[in-house]
Every structure is written in C-alpha cells, then in structure tokens.
Design a protein around this motif. Structure first.
Motif, mmCIF file in Angstrom:
data_model
loop_
_atom_site.group_PDB
_atom_site.id
_atom_site.type_symbol
_atom_site.label_atom_id
_atom_site.label_comp_id
_atom_site.label_asym_id
_atom_site.label_seq_id
_atom_site.Cartn_x
_atom_site.Cartn_y
_atom_site.Cartn_z
ATOM 1 N N GLN A 234 0.824 -1.197 0.000
ATOM 2 C CA GLN A 234 0.000 0.000 0.000
ATOM 3 C C GLN A 234 0.861 1.250 0.000
ATOM 4 O O GLN A 234 1.909 1.291 0.645
ATOM 5 C CB GLN A 234 -0.920 0.008 1.229
ATOM 6 C CG GLN A 234 -1.876 1.203 1.221
ATOM 7 C CD GLN A 234 -2.907 1.128 2.314
ATOM 8 O OE1 GLN A 234 -2.601 0.729 3.437
ATOM 9 N NE2 GLN A 234 -4.133 1.502 1.995
ATOM 10 N N CYS A 235 0.397 2.266 -0.745
ATOM 11 C CA CYS A 235 1.115 3.536 -0.770
ATOM 12 C C CYS A 235 0.925 4.239 0.569
ATOM 13 O O CYS A 235 -0.204 4.429 1.022
ATOM 14 C CB CYS A 235 0.601 4.411 -1.905
ATOM 15 S SG CYS A 235 1.294 6.075 -1.831
ATOM 16 N N GLY A 236 2.049 4.626 1.197
ATOM 17 C CA GLY A 236 1.991 5.292 2.489
ATOM 18 C C GLY A 236 1.400 6.694 2.386
ATOM 19 O O GLY A 236 0.954 7.258 3.377
ATOM 20 N N ALA A 237 1.370 7.250 1.170
ATOM 21 C CA ALA A 237 0.889 8.620 1.022
ATOM 22 C C ALA A 237 -0.580 8.692 0.614
ATOM 23 O O ALA A 237 -1.367 9.387 1.244
ATOM 24 C CB ALA A 237 1.766 9.360 0.017
ATOM 25 N N CYS A 238 -0.990 7.956 -0.429
ATOM 26 C CA CYS A 238 -2.356 8.128 -0.931
ATOM 27 C C CYS A 238 -3.246 6.922 -0.698
ATOM 28 O O CYS A 238 -4.450 6.987 -0.919
ATOM 29 C CB CYS A 238 -2.353 8.488 -2.419
ATOM 30 S SG CYS A 238 -2.014 7.086 -3.506
ATOM 31 N N GLY A 239 -2.671 5.801 -0.242
ATOM 32 C CA GLY A 239 -3.499 4.646 0.075
ATOM 33 C C GLY A 239 -3.725 3.677 -1.078
ATOM 34 O O GLY A 239 -4.382 2.661 -0.917
ATOM 35 N N VAL B 243 7.154 1.952 -5.953
ATOM 36 C CA VAL B 243 6.778 3.362 -5.932
ATOM 37 C C VAL B 243 5.360 3.508 -6.476
ATOM 38 O O VAL B 243 4.998 2.883 -7.468
ATOM 39 C CB VAL B 243 7.766 4.195 -6.785
ATOM 40 C CG1 VAL B 243 7.280 5.630 -6.924
ATOM 41 C CG2 VAL B 243 9.157 4.166 -6.168
ATOM 42 N N CYS B 244 4.566 4.317 -5.806
ATOM 43 C CA CYS B 244 3.166 4.513 -6.186
ATOM 44 C C CYS B 244 3.033 5.161 -7.568
ATOM 45 O O CYS B 244 3.672 6.165 -7.845
ATOM 46 C CB CYS B 244 2.485 5.379 -5.141
ATOM 47 S SG CYS B 244 0.788 5.786 -5.564
ATOM 48 N N PRO B 245 2.193 4.564 -8.451
ATOM 49 C CA PRO B 245 2.028 5.125 -9.793
ATOM 50 C C PRO B 245 1.255 6.450 -9.794
ATOM 51 O O PRO B 245 1.285 7.179 -10.775
ATOM 52 C CB PRO B 245 1.230 4.043 -10.525
ATOM 53 C CG PRO B 245 0.492 3.333 -9.452
ATOM 54 C CD PRO B 245 1.401 3.357 -8.242
ATOM 55 N N TYR B 246 0.562 6.745 -8.689
ATOM 56 C CA TYR B 246 -0.255 7.955 -8.660
ATOM 57 C C TYR B 246 0.467 9.153 -8.049
ATOM 58 O O TYR B 246 0.286 10.274 -8.478
ATOM 59 C CB TYR B 246 -1.564 7.710 -7.910
ATOM 60 C CG TYR B 246 -2.431 6.732 -8.630
ATOM 61 C CD1 TYR B 246 -3.121 7.112 -9.783
ATOM 62 C CD2 TYR B 246 -2.527 5.413 -8.209
ATOM 63 C CE1 TYR B 246 -3.893 6.203 -10.485
ATOM 64 C CE2 TYR B 246 -3.304 4.496 -8.899
ATOM 65 C CZ TYR B 246 -3.986 4.907 -10.038
ATOM 66 O OH TYR B 246 -4.737 3.993 -10.731
ATOM 67 N N CYS B 247 1.271 8.876 -6.988
ATOM 68 C CA CYS B 247 1.843 10.032 -6.289
ATOM 69 C C CYS B 247 3.339 9.864 -5.984
ATOM 70 O O CYS B 247 3.918 10.690 -5.281
ATOM 71 C CB CYS B 247 1.061 10.298 -4.999
ATOM 72 S SG CYS B 247 1.421 9.110 -3.703
ATOM 73 N N ASP B 248 3.958 8.776 -6.498
ATOM 74 C CA ASP B 248 5.376 8.500 -6.229
ATOM 75 C C ASP B 248 5.696 8.234 -4.758
ATOM 76 O O ASP B 248 6.856 8.266 -4.362
ATOM 77 C CB ASP B 248 6.281 9.649 -6.736
ATOM 78 C CG ASP B 248 6.314 9.726 -8.257
ATOM 79 O OD1 ASP B 248 6.164 8.649 -8.892
ATOM 80 O OD2 ASP B 248 6.472 10.829 -8.794
ATOM 81 N N GLY B 249 4.681 7.982 -3.949
ATOM 82 C CA GLY B 249 4.907 7.641 -2.541
ATOM 83 C C GLY B 249 5.484 6.232 -2.423
ATOM 84 O O GLY B 249 5.478 5.463 -3.385
ATOM 85 N N PRO B 250 6.014 5.867 -1.235
ATOM 86 C CA PRO B 250 6.591 4.532 -1.059
ATOM 87 C C PRO B 250 5.499 3.466 -0.894
ATOM 88 O O PRO B 250 4.561 3.660 -0.128
ATOM 89 C CB PRO B 250 7.391 4.675 0.235
ATOM 90 C CG PRO B 250 6.672 5.743 1.001
ATOM 91 C CD PRO B 250 6.086 6.692 -0.020
HETATM 92 ZN ZN LIG Z 1 0.306 7.077 -3.722
#
Ligand SMILES: [Zn+2]
Length: 199
Positions: free
Chosen positions: A110-115, A130-137
């Motif tokens: 799961q993305c730690g930033a956007c879920g 890396v998250c495809p939507y927001c580059d979060g971990p």
């Molecule tokens: Zn994200």
C-alpha cells in the motif's frame, strides 16, 4: 481500486480517515490508533464522516467503497439519504473465501501517502515499489499480521454479514464472486454501476 471513471465521486471511510491522519487532526490520530489494533472505528465517527462527505459532494451520484460495514451504519445511511431525498440504487456484495483473503493480505502493498493498494505479485511494483499515482513509497500494510486478520474476520461475521439480508430485503443487493482476478471482478462491478449511473 474503484476510480473516478464513472463520472461520480467515489470514497471510502479509509480514504477519509487517512486524510484526517495526514492532516494531523485529533480525530485522525485517535482513529489511526484504533485501526492499528485491528479494531473498527466506531459507527458514530464513521457516520459523521460520511454525512459530512455527502453534504460536501452532494447526495446524487456517489459510490462508497467499504461502507456501510455494520447494521447501525446502514440504518443511519438510509435516514441520511432520506433527508437528502435520495436512496441507494445498488449494494454490491463481494464474496471472497477466507483463503482468498489470507492470500491477498499477505501479498498486499500500500502507498503510504495516498493509500493506493497493489500486490507484491505485480512485477512492476515488486521491482520498484513506488506509487504510480503520487510517487509515494509502497509498503506492506502495518495492520497485515494474522492476529489482526482473525479479529477482522470475526468482526465481519458478527457485524457485516447481517447487511446481506438488510439490503436483500430492499431488493438492491447484487452478489459478485470476488475470488476471481481483479480485472474480471472490476468489469462486473463497472457494468453494475454504469447501468445505474446518470449518462
Ligand atoms: Zn500514492
């Protein structure tokens, strides 16, 4: 993951709560602790969040993902919608076996930033998480251990299962076999929603 592609707003209590947590509100911090333990956030809090959300986004055309989860939540939603002079068109029941739940949770990222959630089996994310939507971990969810899962499964039995007959009686319940692959399940859900969404 259900996106905005239906042209109507989509939300989940999880998304609303993550936003509260990231904003550092007292409600966000309190509920983060509750979720960490594997408990469900109280009906009262969830209903307030949903009611606020509906007031902000309008009660005509929306999708809730993972709400309601309990009978009191469903009953409150019915009266909130009655006040907004609308009603639910559909309740989609995703049926999954306990084994499917175990397999999926043990491999969930799961993305730690956007879920955003995906699976470790998805090669392109396993390689570079890396998250495809927001580059979060992309990380394994912290509530993924099996004790928490066991608690969730028994909460489901006692609190969520009764919703099948609640929405069955209202003749809006549609069951979908959620054990199949993501794309097949998603296209079944899409077809149901598009059949109801305004053009
Ligand atoms: Zn994200």
């Amino acid at each position: 993951m259900i996106t905005r592609q239906f042209g109507i707003p989509v939300t989940s209590p999880g998304a609303i709560l993550r936003r509260e947590r990231d904003l550092g509100t007292p409600l966000g911090q309190e509920t983060a602790e509750v979720l960490q333990r594997g408990d469900l956030v109280s009906d009262k809090i969830i209903i307030e969040l949903i009611e606020d959300w509906l007031r902000l986004h309008g009660g005509h055309g929306f999708v809730f993902d993972g709400f309601p989860r309990t009978l009191p939540q469903a009953e409150s939603l019915t009266s909130i919608l009655a006040r907004l002079r609308t009603a639910l068109d559909l309740a989609i029941w995703l049926e999954v076996s306990e084994q499917t739940v175990r397999d999926r949770i043990s491999g969930r990222l799961q993305c730690g930033a956007c879920g955003f959630t995906t699976s470790v089996k998805c090669a392109k994310f396993a390689e570079r998480p890396v998250c495809p939507y927001c580059d979060g971990p992309l990380v394994r969810r912290t509530d993924d251990d099996m004790t928490v899962l066991q608690k969730r499964l028994s909460e489901f039995e006692t609190k969520t299962q009764p919703l099948a007959s609640f929405y069955g009686k209202m003749s809006i319940l549609h069951r979908i076999d959620g054990n199949r692959d993501r794309e097949t399940v998603f296209s079944d859900i899409s077809r149901l929603i598009e059949g109801k969404a305004p053009a």
